[in-house]
Design a protein around this motif. Structure first.
Motif, PDB file in Angstrom:
ATOM      1  N   PRO A  55      23.853 -10.163  45.610  1.00 39.28           N
ATOM      2  CA  PRO A  55      22.789 -10.351  44.619  1.00 39.28           C
ATOM      3  C   PRO A  55      21.496 -10.934  45.193  1.00 39.28           C
ATOM      4  O   PRO A  55      20.481 -10.963  44.507  1.00 39.28           O
ATOM      5  N   GLY A  56      21.536 -11.420  46.438  1.00 40.36           N
ATOM      6  CA  GLY A  56      20.306 -11.922  47.064  1.00 40.36           C
ATOM      7  C   GLY A  56      19.906 -13.312  46.624  1.00 40.36           C
ATOM      8  O   GLY A  56      18.712 -13.623  46.569  1.00 40.36           O
ATOM      9  N   CYS A  57      20.885 -14.157  46.358  1.00 37.42           N
ATOM     10  CA  CYS A  57      20.569 -15.536  45.946  1.00 37.42           C
ATOM     11  C   CYS A  57      20.064 -16.379  47.112  1.00 37.42           C
ATOM     12  O   CYS A  57      19.305 -17.324  46.922  1.00 37.42           O
ATOM     13  N   LEU A  58      20.547 -16.074  48.306  1.00 44.49           N
ATOM     14  CA  LEU A  58      20.219 -16.875  49.485  1.00 44.49           C
ATOM     15  C   LEU A  58      19.098 -16.212  50.275  1.00 44.49           C
ATOM     16  O   LEU A  58      19.028 -14.990  50.376  1.00 44.49           O
ATOM     17  N   TYR A  59      18.258 -17.041  50.877  1.00 44.87           N
ATOM     18  CA  TYR A  59      17.166 -16.494  51.686  1.00 44.87           C
ATOM     19  C   TYR A  59      16.706 -17.525  52.702  1.00 44.87           C
ATOM     20  O   TYR A  59      16.898 -18.728  52.519  1.00 44.87           O
ATOM     21  N   LYS A  60      16.134 -17.029  53.771  1.00 38.84           N
ATOM     22  CA  LYS A  60      15.560 -17.897  54.798  1.00 38.84           C
ATOM     23  C   LYS A  60      14.101 -18.122  54.426  1.00 38.84           C
ATOM     24  O   LYS A  60      13.301 -17.187  54.406  1.00 38.84           O
ATOM     25  N   ASP A  61      13.757 -19.356  54.143  1.00 34.86           N
ATOM     26  CA  ASP A  61      12.391 -19.681  53.739  1.00 34.86           C
ATOM     27  C   ASP A  61      11.472 -19.685  54.961  1.00 34.86           C
ATOM     28  O   ASP A  61      11.689 -20.451  55.911  1.00 34.86           O
ATOM     29  N   ALA A  62      10.497 -18.814  54.942  1.00 30.37           N
ATOM     30  CA  ALA A  62       9.644 -18.626  56.114  1.00 30.37           C
ATOM     31  C   ALA A  62       8.863 -19.896  56.457  1.00 30.37           C
ATOM     32  O   ALA A  62       8.676 -20.220  57.635  1.00 30.37           O
ATOM     33  N   GLY A  76      29.031 -16.351  41.458  1.00 26.41           N
ATOM     34  CA  GLY A  76      30.182 -17.139  41.895  1.00 26.41           C
ATOM     35  C   GLY A  76      31.231 -16.339  42.649  1.00 26.41           C
ATOM     36  O   GLY A  76      32.382 -16.748  42.729  1.00 26.41           O
ATOM     37  N   CYS A  77      30.821 -15.226  43.251  1.00 28.55           N
ATOM     38  CA  CYS A  77      31.797 -14.340  43.913  1.00 28.55           C
ATOM     39  C   CYS A  77      32.457 -14.985  45.132  1.00 28.55           C
ATOM     40  O   CYS A  77      33.552 -14.609  45.530  1.00 28.55           O
ATOM     41  N   LEU A  91      31.106 -24.204  45.467  1.00 33.72           N
ATOM     42  CA  LEU A  91      30.631 -23.865  44.123  1.00 33.72           C
ATOM     43  C   LEU A  91      30.585 -25.129  43.272  1.00 33.72           C
ATOM     44  O   LEU A  91      31.423 -26.027  43.426  1.00 33.72           O
ATOM     45  N   ASP A  92      29.620 -25.179  42.390  1.00 35.93           N
ATOM     46  CA  ASP A  92      29.507 -26.351  41.527  1.00 35.93           C
ATOM     47  C   ASP A  92      30.392 -26.171  40.283  1.00 35.93           C
ATOM     48  O   ASP A  92      31.127 -25.179  40.158  1.00 35.93           O
ATOM     49  N   CYS A  93      30.310 -27.104  39.390  1.00 35.90           N
ATOM     50  CA  CYS A  93      31.172 -27.073  38.200  1.00 35.90           C
ATOM     51  C   CYS A  93      30.895 -25.856  37.316  1.00 35.90           C
ATOM     52  O   CYS A  93      31.748 -25.474  36.509  1.00 35.90           O
ATOM     53  N   ASP A  94      29.718 -25.273  37.473  1.00 30.70           N
ATOM     54  CA  ASP A  94      29.376 -24.077  36.698  1.00 30.70           C
ATOM     55  C   ASP A  94      29.718 -22.790  37.441  1.00 30.70           C
ATOM     56  O   ASP A  94      29.350 -21.692  37.003  1.00 30.70           O
ATOM     57  N   GLY A  95      30.362 -22.928  38.614  1.00 27.20           N
ATOM     58  CA  GLY A  95      30.730 -21.747  39.389  1.00 27.20           C
ATOM     59  C   GLY A  95      29.567 -21.132  40.129  1.00 27.20           C
ATOM     60  O   GLY A  95      29.610 -19.962  40.510  1.00 27.20           O
ATOM     61  N   LYS A  96      28.524 -21.932  40.377  1.00 25.02           N
ATOM     62  CA  LYS A  96      27.348 -21.441  41.103  1.00 25.02           C
ATOM     63  C   LYS A  96      27.308 -22.052  42.501  1.00 25.02           C
ATOM     64  O   LYS A  96      27.802 -23.164  42.723  1.00 25.02           O
ATOM     65  N   ILE A  97      26.667 -21.338  43.412  1.00 18.82           N
ATOM     66  CA  ILE A  97      26.532 -21.830  44.782  1.00 18.82           C
ATOM     67  C   ILE A  97      25.863 -23.195  44.829  1.00 18.82           C
ATOM     68  O   ILE A  97      24.926 -23.474  44.077  1.00 18.82           O
ATOM     69  N   GLN A  98      26.359 -24.033  45.752  1.00 17.60           N
ATOM     70  CA  GLN A  98      25.642 -25.257  46.100  1.00 17.60           C
ATOM     71  C   GLN A  98      25.795 -25.484  47.601  1.00 17.60           C
ATOM     72  O   GLN A  98      26.846 -25.233  48.180  1.00 17.60           O
ATOM     73  N   LYS A  99      24.751 -25.898  48.227  1.00 20.64           N
ATOM     74  CA  LYS A  99      24.748 -26.207  49.661  1.00 20.64           C
ATOM     75  C   LYS A  99      23.545 -27.088  49.949  1.00 20.64           C
ATOM     76  O   LYS A  99      22.663 -27.247  49.091  1.00 20.64           O
ATOM     77  N   CYS A 100      23.490 -27.620  51.150  1.00 22.09           N
ATOM     78  CA  CYS A 100      22.324 -28.407  51.570  1.00 22.09           C
ATOM     79  C   CYS A 100      21.076 -27.529  51.548  1.00 22.09           C
ATOM     80  O   CYS A 100      21.069 -26.429  52.099  1.00 22.09           O
ATOM     81  N   ASP A 101      20.046 -28.033  50.916  1.00 22.04           N
ATOM     82  CA  ASP A 101      18.759 -27.324  50.915  1.00 22.04           C
ATOM     83  C   ASP A 101      17.719 -28.100  51.718  1.00 22.04           C
ATOM     84  O   ASP A 101      16.509 -27.884  51.554  1.00 22.04           O
TER      85      ASP A 101
END
Ligand code: SF4
Ligand code: SF4
Ligand code: SF4
Length: 127
Positions: A55-62, A76-77, A91-101
């Protein structure tokens, strides 16, 4: 702890801290000592997690070089979890990605990341 405070990580409901500290016990010549590892996302130059997310949720911020994400289209795949060699995504409690930003919001406000701010030895720093 600073990371969990900054990111409101809901550990009581099973969310995983975005920075993990591991303790390694070493035994040499009858002497026991300890080594500590503080791990989070290392914001890979070529991030496998970005490639894995259809789905393209993740990206490298230029601008910052950080690997960032949005949760809007995250279904949440878990493909990104499997792809990360650091085990840095959960995944967080809502089943969404979480990681260090990289505490990007703090950085945009001219502040250093929360984990860097509290590290007493300088083991964590911002380049
Ligand atoms: S989450 Fe994993 S694969 Fe993605 S940038 Fe961070 S360390 Fe690299
Ligand atoms: S869990 Fe979310 S961010 Fe991770 S691969 Fe699936 S849709 Fe993308
Ligand atoms: S940079 Fe921010 S989100 Fe990343 S580990 Fe440090 S405190 Fe947590």
């Amino acid at each position: 702890m600073a990371c969990m405070d900054e990111k409101n990580t809901d550990v009581e409901h099973g969310e995983r801290a975005l920075r993990q500290v591991y303790t390694e016990e070493l035994c040499r010549g009858g002497q026991v000592s300890f080594r500590f590892h503080s791990d989070s996302c290392i914001h890979c130059r070529v991030p496998a997690c970005v490639a894995a997310c259809e789905p393209g949720c993740l990206y490298k911020d230029a601008e910052s070089g950080l690997v960032l994400y949005d949760t809007v289209s995250c279904d949440g795949c878990g493909q990104c979890l499997k792809s990360c060699p650091m085990g840095a995504i959960s995944l967080d409690c809502d089943g969404k990605i979480q990681k260090c930003d990289g505490c990007i919001e703090r950085q945009r406000a001219g502040k250093i990341p929360a984990c860097v701010r509290v590290c007493p030895t300088g083991a964590l720093y911002l380049e």
